[in-house]
Enzyme design. Structure first.
Site, PDB file in Angstrom:
ATOM      1  N   ARG A   1       0.829  -1.205   0.000  1.00  0.00           N
ATOM      2  CA  ARG A   1       0.000   0.000   0.000  1.00  0.00           C
ATOM      3  C   ARG A   1       0.860   1.250   0.000  1.00  0.00           C
ATOM      4  O   ARG A   1       0.592   2.208  -0.732  1.00  0.00           O
ATOM      5  CB  ARG A   1      -0.926   0.009   1.215  1.00  0.00           C
ATOM      6  CG  ARG A   1      -1.845   1.225   1.237  1.00  0.00           C
ATOM      7  CD  ARG A   1      -2.769   1.224   2.437  1.00  0.00           C
ATOM      8  NE  ARG A   1      -2.064   1.421   3.696  1.00  0.00           N
ATOM      9  CZ  ARG A   1      -2.665   1.548   4.881  1.00  0.00           C
ATOM     10  NH1 ARG A   1      -3.980   1.460   4.952  1.00  0.00           N
ATOM     11  NH2 ARG A   1      -1.967   1.725   5.975  1.00  0.00           N
TER      12      ARG A   1
ATOM     13  N   TYR B   1      -6.188   9.414   0.145  1.00  0.00           N
ATOM     14  CA  TYR B   1      -6.411   8.001  -0.171  1.00  0.00           C
ATOM     15  C   TYR B   1      -7.479   7.453   0.761  1.00  0.00           C
ATOM     16  O   TYR B   1      -7.713   7.971   1.858  1.00  0.00           O
ATOM     17  CB  TYR B   1      -5.104   7.202  -0.063  1.00  0.00           C
ATOM     18  CG  TYR B   1      -4.868   6.521   1.267  1.00  0.00           C
ATOM     19  CD1 TYR B   1      -5.348   5.234   1.515  1.00  0.00           C
ATOM     20  CD2 TYR B   1      -4.143   7.155   2.268  1.00  0.00           C
ATOM     21  CE1 TYR B   1      -5.125   4.614   2.727  1.00  0.00           C
ATOM     22  CE2 TYR B   1      -3.903   6.539   3.473  1.00  0.00           C
ATOM     23  CZ  TYR B   1      -4.400   5.267   3.702  1.00  0.00           C
ATOM     24  OH  TYR B   1      -4.180   4.654   4.919  1.00  0.00           O
TER      25      TYR B   1
ATOM     26  N   PHE C   1       3.396   2.489   6.342  1.00  0.00           N
ATOM     27  CA  PHE C   1       3.757   3.685   5.588  1.00  0.00           C
ATOM     28  C   PHE C   1       3.118   4.946   6.155  1.00  0.00           C
ATOM     29  O   PHE C   1       3.810   5.934   6.438  1.00  0.00           O
ATOM     30  CB  PHE C   1       3.353   3.500   4.119  1.00  0.00           C
ATOM     31  CG  PHE C   1       3.453   4.742   3.282  1.00  0.00           C
ATOM     32  CD1 PHE C   1       4.644   5.072   2.665  1.00  0.00           C
ATOM     33  CD2 PHE C   1       2.346   5.566   3.098  1.00  0.00           C
ATOM     34  CE1 PHE C   1       4.738   6.222   1.886  1.00  0.00           C
ATOM     35  CE2 PHE C   1       2.425   6.706   2.327  1.00  0.00           C
ATOM     36  CZ  PHE C   1       3.627   7.031   1.715  1.00  0.00           C
ATOM     37  N   ASP C   2       1.803   4.968   6.308  1.00  0.00           N
ATOM     38  CA  ASP C   2       1.154   6.201   6.734  1.00  0.00           C
ATOM     39  C   ASP C   2       1.412   6.514   8.202  1.00  0.00           C
ATOM     40  O   ASP C   2       1.456   7.683   8.595  1.00  0.00           O
ATOM     41  CB  ASP C   2      -0.345   6.195   6.433  1.00  0.00           C
ATOM     42  CG  ASP C   2      -1.007   4.871   6.720  1.00  0.00           C
ATOM     43  OD1 ASP C   2      -0.309   3.910   7.069  1.00  0.00           O
ATOM     44  OD2 ASP C   2      -2.239   4.786   6.598  1.00  0.00           O
ATOM     45  N   THR C   3       1.638   5.494   9.035  1.00  0.00           N
ATOM     46  CA  THR C   3       2.023   5.765  10.421  1.00  0.00           C
ATOM     47  C   THR C   3       3.369   6.464  10.468  1.00  0.00           C
ATOM     48  O   THR C   3       3.546   7.461  11.188  1.00  0.00           O
ATOM     49  CB  THR C   3       2.095   4.457  11.231  1.00  0.00           C
ATOM     50  OG1 THR C   3       0.807   3.840  11.266  1.00  0.00           O
ATOM     51  CG2 THR C   3       2.555   4.732  12.657  1.00  0.00           C
TER      52      THR C   3
END
Length: 448
Positions: A122, A140, A232-234
């Site tokens: 992702r 997203y 990734f987003d963390t």
């Protein structure tokens, strides 16, 4: 990592057809208001068809859910979003009919495009699409649309206005309405508790698949994010928060998808590995967060105000906290050293060890200096400050010995505490004015 260079699109790049009443306003849809002073990137005026928002939907083997998801999302944006938009389906190397479904959607709906990646992940999908997008605001969401779409406009509005740098949906906010199983609820709250305790995260929900970021912020943050999977987003949020960027949170209504294909145990394991990696990098100062510190807006703390000493109150609090701990550490060391050596040697050894620790702590916590640059010079200057403290405390001990001959241990400690308090004011002034002087506020061009 590869991507389809053609970025197959539908017949248009906007989900909203401009009417005649839009007039000249339509020609400025590509320009975001409120950030003309940005030192890093200036918004570029574009034609009316240029999208303001690019919503990425990362998918892997989602042939069943992809079509209804994109149709529903496209319809919602066409009805409610006041600017041109784009929906990008980012296919993570699907092996089912997902590519065919995505290509059909791109041909069917204006403003929908399809990007094919040869590798899963992702984070990899978001990095690829966001890095290549020309939209000023990037977002997203998960393909299952567990999050109520009515939260989408509140999510991106602060980014469009220029108020915030990133925005996240939160299922853990007090006013959120969430329907999901006990196991997922426990895992989510436990994970965010780990982030708060280990990385001092201030945001409430790191895992909600509903986030947005301004493009110029993404351009600087993405090269620093290592993970290409679920963490990734963390990692993106932790770095943004540590850099002083503004994160906007939106309470969301969320319904758990019982058919989710996410492997909870494997994902949790990878997330914990990511927490350890990022925490270690932050602890040793390996991340160049100073390059990101407040470059994306007019921060009142960066203004030169006559008669106002910047950061003095915060520095005093930090210095006092470090000073209390250092004094306790020094007294413990002195008592240990005193068991085997005389008072002067014990005092010198305890002061030397505690001075090194005190300088390092004040460097990071009181004066906000990160990274290894200048660390040796700061320690050398700190030792000079230590020598002044040594002279004061040693002189006090010598005077006590001359006056009392053989003072008790409690009397020695009382005199040392008094001498250290006298040296504290001078130590703070020297650290602030000489060792860690306030740096001049850089001009905008210096931050490019």
């Amino acid at each position: 990592m590869t991507t389809d260079s053609s970025l197959r699109s539908g017949p248009g790049t906007t989900g909203r057809r401009s009417s005649s009443r839009d007039g000249a306003a339509g020609r400025d849809h590509g320009r975001l208001p409120g950030r003309d002073h940005l030192p890093a990137r200036q918004p570029v005026a574009t034609a009316s068809a240029a999208p303001v928002l690019d919503v990425v939907v990362p998918v892997y083997n989602e042939e069943k859910d992809l079509h209804p998801c994109v149709v529903r999302l496209h319809g919602h944006l066409a009805r409610t979003f006041p600017y041109p938009f784009r929906i990008t389906v980012a296919d993570n190397a699907s092996t089912d009919a997902t590519p065919a479904v995505a290509a059909a959607l791109a041909a069917e709906l204006p403003g929908v495009r399809y990007v094919r990646l040869a590798e899963k992940g992702r984070g990899r999908a978001l990095r690829t699409v966001w890095s290549a997008s020309d939209a000023p605001v990037l977002a997203y969401m998960d393909v299952d649309l567990s999050t109520d779409l009515n939260a989408l406009l509140p999510l991106v509005a602060p980014l469009i206005s220029g108020h915030s740098d990133l925005a996240i949906g939160s299922r853990l906010a007090r006013s959120s309405r969430v329907v999901r199983g006990t196991k997922r609820e426990f895992i989510s709250r436990a994970y965010n508790l780990i982030l708060r305790s280990s990385l001092a995260a201030g945001f409430s929900d790191a895992q909600c698949g509903f986030k947005a970021i301004r493009r110029e912020v993404a351009e600087r943050l993405l090269p620093m994010v290592e993970d290409s999977g679920w963490f990734f987003d963390t990692e993106l949020l932790v770095l943004a928060e540590r850099a002083g960027l503004r994160i906007h949170e939106v309470p969301v209504d969320w319904i758990d998808d019982p058919d989710s294909t996410v492997h909870i145990v494997r994902t949790a394991t990878e997330d914990l590995k990511g927490v350890w990696r990022v925490g270690r990098a932050l602890a040793v100062g390996a991340l160049p967060l100073d390059r990101l510190a407040r470059p994306f807006g007019d921060d009142p703390r960066d203004r030169a105000l006559t008669g106002v000493e910047r950061g003095l109150a915060r520095q005093l609090i930090g210095f006092c906290a470090v000073g209390v701990l250092s004094t306790l550490f020094y007294l413990v060391l002195y008592s240990l050293f005193r068991l085997g050596v005389g008072p002067q040697v014990a005092n010198g050894g305890a002061l030397l060890v505690s001075a090194v620790a005190n300088t390092a702590a004040n460097r990071r916590l009181t004066f906000g200096v990160r990274g290894r640059s200048g660390a040796v010079r700061h320690q050398a200057q700190g030792l000079v400050v230590f020598a002044i403290g040594l002279a004061l405390t040693s002189g006090s001990l010598a005077a006590l010995g001359a006056a009392s001959g053989s003072p008790s241990h409690s009397t020695e400690l009382a005199v040392l505490i008094t001498a250290n308090l006298a040296a504290t004011v001078l130590r703070f002034l020297l650290l602030r004015a000489w060792v860690f002087p306030a740096r001049a506020c850089p001009e905008p061009e210096d931050l490019r």
